[in-house]
Design a protein around this motif. Structure first.
Motif, PDB file in Angstrom:
ATOM      1  N   SER A 143      40.827  57.421  22.064  1.00  0.00           N
ATOM      2  CA  SER A 143      41.426  58.935  21.941  1.00  0.00           C
ATOM      3  C   SER A 143      41.966  58.173  20.736  1.00  0.00           C
ATOM      4  CB  SER A 143      41.278  59.360  22.375  1.00  0.00           C
ATOM      5  OG  SER A 143      42.585  58.875  23.454  1.00  0.00           O
ATOM      6  N   ASP A 144      42.023  59.916  20.055  1.00  0.00           N
ATOM      7  CA  ASP A 144      42.853  59.865  18.977  1.00  0.00           C
ATOM      8  C   ASP A 144      44.868  60.018  19.455  1.00  0.00           C
ATOM      9  OD1 ASP A 144      42.563  62.723  18.948  1.00  0.00           O
ATOM     10  OD2 ASP A 144      41.616  62.467  16.872  1.00  0.00           O
ATOM     11  N   VAL A 145      45.391  60.500  18.385  1.00  0.00           N
ATOM     12  CA  VAL A 145      46.925  60.000  18.928  1.00  0.00           C
ATOM     13  C   VAL A 145      46.635  61.951  19.402  1.00  0.00           C
ATOM     14  CG1 VAL A 145      48.056  58.973  17.746  1.00  0.00           C
ATOM     15  CG2 VAL A 145      47.734  60.724  16.719  1.00  0.00           C
ATOM     16  N   TYR A 146      45.261  62.737  19.067  1.00  0.00           N
ATOM     17  CA  TYR A 146      45.565  63.961  19.623  1.00  0.00           C
ATOM     18  C   TYR A 146      44.979  64.469  20.901  1.00  0.00           C
ATOM     19  CZ  TYR A 146      47.512  64.362  14.600  1.00  0.00           C
ATOM     20  OH  TYR A 146      47.712  63.958  13.596  1.00  0.00           O
ATOM     21  N   GLY A 147      44.378  63.263  21.547  1.00  0.00           N
ATOM     22  CA  GLY A 147      43.687  63.362  22.305  1.00  0.00           C
ATOM     23  C   GLY A 147      42.060  63.010  22.255  1.00  0.00           C
ATOM     24  N   ASN A 148      41.660  63.690  20.961  1.00  0.00           N
ATOM     25  CA  ASN A 148      40.491  64.155  20.998  1.00  0.00           C
ATOM     26  C   ASN A 148      39.357  62.958  21.282  1.00  0.00           C
ATOM     27  OD1 ASN A 148      40.617  66.729  19.562  1.00  0.00           O
ATOM     28  ND2 ASN A 148      41.246  65.607  17.616  1.00  0.00           N
ATOM     29  N   ILE A 149      38.729  62.691  22.340  1.00  0.00           N
ATOM     30  CA  ILE A 149      37.708  61.693  22.439  1.00  0.00           C
ATOM     31  C   ILE A 149      36.855  61.212  21.642  1.00  0.00           C
ATOM     32  CG2 ILE A 149      35.920  60.592  23.778  1.00  0.00           C
ATOM     33  CD1 ILE A 149      37.525  62.579  26.545  1.00  0.00           C
ATOM     34  N   LEU A 150      37.063  59.429  20.588  1.00  0.00           N
ATOM     35  CA  LEU A 150      36.288  59.083  19.996  1.00  0.00           C
ATOM     36  C   LEU A 150      34.824  58.515  20.308  1.00  0.00           C
ATOM     37  CD1 LEU A 150      39.271  58.252  17.371  1.00  0.00           C
ATOM     38  CD2 LEU A 150      37.259  60.480  17.308  1.00  0.00           C
ATOM     39  N   ILE A 151      35.019  57.446  21.317  1.00  0.00           N
ATOM     40  CA  ILE A 151      34.209  56.254  22.150  1.00  0.00           C
ATOM     41  C   ILE A 151      33.981  56.936  23.713  1.00  0.00           C
ATOM     42  CG2 ILE A 151      33.756  54.131  22.314  1.00  0.00           C
ATOM     43  CD1 ILE A 151      34.762  53.574  19.394  1.00  0.00           C
ATOM     44  N   GLN A 152      33.316  57.320  24.470  1.00  0.00           N
ATOM     45  CA  GLN A 152      32.798  57.410  25.357  1.00  0.00           C
ATOM     46  C   GLN A 152      31.232  56.067  26.210  1.00  0.00           C
ATOM     47  OE1 GLN A 152      32.664  60.733  26.861  1.00  0.00           O
ATOM     48  NE2 GLN A 152      35.283  60.381  28.633  1.00  0.00           N
ATOM     49  N   LYS A 153      32.227  55.401  26.493  1.00  0.00           N
ATOM     50  CA  LYS A 153      30.007  54.172  26.610  1.00  0.00           C
ATOM     51  C   LYS A 153      31.048  54.178  28.246  1.00  0.00           C
ATOM     52  CE  LYS A 153      29.546  51.873  23.278  1.00  0.00           C
ATOM     53  NZ  LYS A 153      30.223  50.913  22.868  1.00  0.00           N
ATOM     54  N   GLU A 154      29.896  53.421  28.944  1.00  0.00           N
ATOM     55  CA  GLU A 154      29.629  52.545  30.292  1.00  0.00           C
ATOM     56  C   GLU A 154      30.031  51.007  29.864  1.00  0.00           C
ATOM     57  OE1 GLU A 154      28.087  52.055  34.521  1.00  0.00           O
ATOM     58  OE2 GLU A 154      26.504  53.817  32.980  1.00  0.00           O
ATOM     59  N   LEU A 155      30.286  49.959  30.547  1.00  0.00           N
ATOM     60  CA  LEU A 155      30.396  48.421  29.891  1.00  0.00           C
ATOM     61  C   LEU A 155      30.358  48.261  30.904  1.00  0.00           C
ATOM     62  CD1 LEU A 155      34.035  48.433  28.560  1.00  0.00           C
ATOM     63  CD2 LEU A 155      31.545  48.162  27.188  1.00  0.00           C
ATOM     64  N   ILE A 156      28.782  48.056  31.362  1.00  0.00           N
ATOM     65  CA  ILE A 156      28.414  46.446  32.298  1.00  0.00           C
ATOM     66  C   ILE A 156      28.808  45.385  31.823  1.00  0.00           C
ATOM     67  CG2 ILE A 156      25.979  45.788  33.811  1.00  0.00           C
ATOM     68  CD1 ILE A 156      26.813  49.317  33.427  1.00  0.00           C
ATOM     69  N   ILE A 157      29.563  44.786  33.199  1.00  0.00           N
ATOM     70  CA  ILE A 157      29.719  43.015  32.899  1.00  0.00           C
ATOM     71  C   ILE A 157      29.879  43.027  33.830  1.00  0.00           C
ATOM     72  CG2 ILE A 157      32.532  42.469  33.028  1.00  0.00           C
ATOM     73  CD1 ILE A 157      33.212  44.993  30.868  1.00  0.00           C
TER      74      ILE A 157
END
Length: 75
Positions: free
Chosen positions: A24-38
């Protein structure tokens, strides 16, 4: 890592299960959201080349439990 980051953020973990990544940016806006399979040991990468320079907040969680929050600088 690295911090500051240019085009690609690397994520290293000992956890061998699905993780959720959120940037997220400094304003709290989510820019990237993803599931990581590790699978352990692991090194995942997130492409950040399309983001503007500045500070961002990285949140990594698993099943509603936040396990890591980190501030990064994108060059």
């Amino acid at each position: 890592f690295p911090n500051p980051v240019k085009d690609e953020l690397s994520i290293r973990t000992d956890i061998s299960e699905s993780l959720f990544f959120e940037l997220s940016d400094v304003y709290g806006n989510i820019l990237i959201q993803k599931e990581l399979i590790i699978s352990s040991p692991a090194l995942g990468t997130i492409d950040l080349k399309d983001l503007y320079s500045g500070f961002y907040l990285v949140r990594i969680s698993r099943k509603n439990n936040i396990i890591h929050i980190h501030r990064i600088l994108k060059e």
